[in-house]
Enzyme design. Sequence first.
Site, PDB file in Angstrom:
ATOM      1  N   LYS A  83      54.049  77.988  -4.591  1.00  0.00           N
ATOM      2  CA  LYS A  83      54.427  78.864  -3.471  1.00  0.00           C
ATOM      3  C   LYS A  83      53.986  78.191  -2.178  1.00  0.00           C
ATOM      4  O   LYS A  83      52.807  77.841  -2.011  1.00  0.00           O
ATOM      5  CB  LYS A  83      53.688  80.188  -3.621  1.00  0.00           C
TER       6      LYS A  83
HETATM    7  C1  E4P Z   1      55.304  88.037  -3.267  1.00  0.00           C
HETATM    8  O1  E4P Z   1      55.472  86.953  -3.719  1.00  0.00           O
HETATM    9  C2  E4P Z   1      54.056  88.511  -2.675  1.00  0.00           C
HETATM   10  O2  E4P Z   1      53.021  88.142  -3.562  1.00  0.00           O
HETATM   11  C3  E4P Z   1      53.993  89.994  -2.560  1.00  0.00           C
HETATM   12  O3  E4P Z   1      55.213  90.578  -2.944  1.00  0.00           O
HETATM   13  C4  E4P Z   1      53.492  90.512  -1.245  1.00  0.00           C
HETATM   14  O4  E4P Z   1      53.511  91.916  -1.276  1.00  0.00           O
HETATM   15  P1  E4P Z   1      52.722  92.818  -0.202  1.00  0.00           P
HETATM   16  O5  E4P Z   1      53.480  92.741   1.092  1.00  0.00           O
HETATM   17  O6  E4P Z   1      52.752  94.186  -0.791  1.00  0.00           O
HETATM   18  O7  E4P Z   1      51.360  92.230  -0.085  1.00  0.00           O
END
Ligand code: E4P
Length: 215
Positions: A83
Amino acid sequence: MKIFIDTANIDEIKEAIKIGIIDGVTTNPTLISKEERPAEDLLKEICSLVSGPVSAEVIGLDCQTMVKEAKILSKIAKNIVIKIPLVKEGLKAVKILSSEGIKTNVTLCFSPNQALLAAKVGADYISPFIGRLDDIGQEGMELVRQIKTIYSNYGFKTQIIVASVRNPLHVLEAARIGADIATVPFAVIEQLLKHPLTDIGIQRFLEDWKKVPKR
Ligand code: E4P
């Protein structure tokens, strides 16, 4: 639509696997911090449980550091996806990693133009953050629609992961739009399953079953 679970919690992952609906996992530094374990051990365990892609995020902010971290993370298991945040240095890193066959998930995407650039540098996945846009009064799902149009206009192979999912309506809309994947917290997976009429129906059937004469 594929469903990934958005967590680093082993119990949640195991339970979701048992339900049989999980195609992959996404983590981020916040989710990993909640588990109070060294990240590498945790990611190794997650990868041993799940055969689909498991996203693990880099922390570095310059291209060189991101690439270095990505190479270390990618050695944890074959199904690790790196990521990378959607910033200029991140795109440079994605370009290098994709040319070396390392899979990437470009994260923290908040605009269709960002998603266009991520696809151009060869990202395998793009993660538009829907809930965080809703939080500031913008319609998150509109971003998914725009990305979907742009990617289909040009035949980009980058898969859309609807991220920052907060409720069942986000999942429903993602599926209606035709997103490739939604990454969903465990609590929302449970909400997807539930319907009050199902529970009432089971209760009524069980009560009526008691009235059936027994031999
Ligand atoms: C996605 O890859 C992220 O880990 C996640 O969806 C972020 O979600 P949040 O905005 O609820 O922290």
